[in-house]
Design a protein around this motif. Structure first.
Motif, PDB file in Angstrom:
ATOM      1  N   GLY A   9     -38.449 -24.047 -33.423  1.00 18.63           N
ATOM      2  CA  GLY A   9     -38.236 -25.482 -33.491  1.00 18.63           C
ATOM      3  C   GLY A   9     -38.958 -26.185 -32.362  1.00 18.63           C
ATOM      4  N   GLU A  10     -38.953 -27.488 -32.421  1.00 15.75           N
ATOM      5  CA  GLU A  10     -39.606 -28.310 -31.408  1.00 15.75           C
ATOM      6  C   GLU A  10     -38.956 -28.112 -30.030  1.00 15.75           C
ATOM      7  N   LEU A  53     -32.424 -23.062 -47.244  1.00 18.85           N
ATOM      8  CA  LEU A  53     -31.502 -24.135 -47.597  1.00 18.85           C
ATOM      9  C   LEU A  53     -30.750 -24.671 -46.374  1.00 18.85           C
ATOM     10  N   LEU A  54     -30.577 -23.817 -45.367  1.00 18.99           N
ATOM     11  CA  LEU A  54     -29.840 -24.211 -44.159  1.00 18.99           C
ATOM     12  C   LEU A  54     -30.723 -24.853 -43.088  1.00 18.99           C
ATOM     13  N   LEU A  55     -32.035 -24.718 -43.197  1.00 19.46           N
ATOM     14  CA  LEU A  55     -32.937 -25.204 -42.149  1.00 19.46           C
ATOM     15  C   LEU A  55     -32.751 -26.677 -41.784  1.00 19.46           C
ATOM     16  N   PRO A  56     -32.572 -27.595 -42.742  1.00 17.56           N
ATOM     17  CA  PRO A  56     -32.388 -28.999 -42.344  1.00 17.56           C
ATOM     18  C   PRO A  56     -31.209 -29.212 -41.401  1.00 17.56           C
ATOM     19  N   SER A  57     -30.144 -28.432 -41.556  1.00 17.07           N
ATOM     20  CA  SER A  57     -28.995 -28.582 -40.656  1.00 17.07           C
ATOM     21  C   SER A  57     -29.277 -28.040 -39.257  1.00 17.07           C
ATOM     22  N   PHE A  58     -30.256 -27.152 -39.131  1.00 18.26           N
ATOM     23  CA  PHE A  58     -30.596 -26.583 -37.827  1.00 18.26           C
ATOM     24  C   PHE A  58     -31.423 -27.543 -36.974  1.00 18.26           C
ATOM     25  N   GLU A  59     -32.009 -28.562 -37.594  1.00 24.17           N
ATOM     26  CA  GLU A  59     -32.882 -29.484 -36.851  1.00 24.17           C
ATOM     27  C   GLU A  59     -32.135 -30.254 -35.763  1.00 24.17           C
ATOM     28  N   GLU A  60     -30.835 -30.415 -35.910  1.00 25.12           N
ATOM     29  CA  GLU A  60     -30.059 -31.095 -34.874  1.00 25.12           C
ATOM     30  C   GLU A  60     -30.116 -30.324 -33.555  1.00 25.12           C
ATOM     31  N   GLY A  63     -34.607 -29.428 -33.125  1.00 24.43           N
ATOM     32  CA  GLY A  63     -35.663 -30.410 -33.336  1.00 24.43           C
ATOM     33  C   GLY A  63     -36.398 -30.060 -34.624  1.00 24.43           C
ATOM     34  N   GLU A  64     -37.549 -30.641 -34.805  1.00 27.52           N
ATOM     35  CA  GLU A  64     -38.323 -30.376 -36.019  1.00 27.52           C
ATOM     36  C   GLU A  64     -38.649 -28.884 -36.118  1.00 27.52           C
ATOM     37  N   ILE A  65     -38.411 -28.308 -37.291  1.00 25.44           N
ATOM     38  CA  ILE A  65     -38.684 -26.886 -37.508  1.00 25.44           C
ATOM     39  C   ILE A  65     -40.191 -26.696 -37.661  1.00 25.44           C
TER      40      ILE A  65
END
Length: 97
Positions: A9-10, A53-60, A63-65
């Motif tokens: 991630g970022e 499917l879970l990646l968008p929730s990890f961005e918190e 940061g950007e994946i």
């Protein structure tokens, strides 16, 4: 099947493991401040599909994946009767196709 790798991630890079068996799929991600676990009782998806499917929730937390990198895939067989597609493919390629 066990899939291990890293999510980049970022803000951070974290290791993950996804375990799939006949009972379902379990995802474990080691964030810097906590461990994330998720399981589902359906084995109809592949390990990386569930992780995706879970990646968008990890961005918190991350940061950007930027990417997901698989470092190891372990096929689990049931006794001698189990068949590993990965082993068969390696054997086929080592013989020159």
């Amino acid at each position: 099947m066990l899939v291990k790798g890293k999510i980049v991630g970022e803000k951070a890079t974290v290791p993950f493991e996804v375990h799939k068996d006949k009972d379902g799929i379990e995802v474990r991600v080691d964030f810097p401040d906590e461990e994330f676990r998720y399981s589902v009782d359906c084995n109809c998806l592949e390990p990386l599909e569930v992780l995706g499917l879970l990646l968008p929730s990890f961005e918190e937390n991350l940061g950007e994946i930027r990417g997901v990198f698989v470092e190891e895939v372990v096929e689990e067989t049931e006794g001698k009767r189990g068949h590993s597609l990965l082993k068969s493919l390696r054997r086929f390629l080592s013989k020159g196709g």
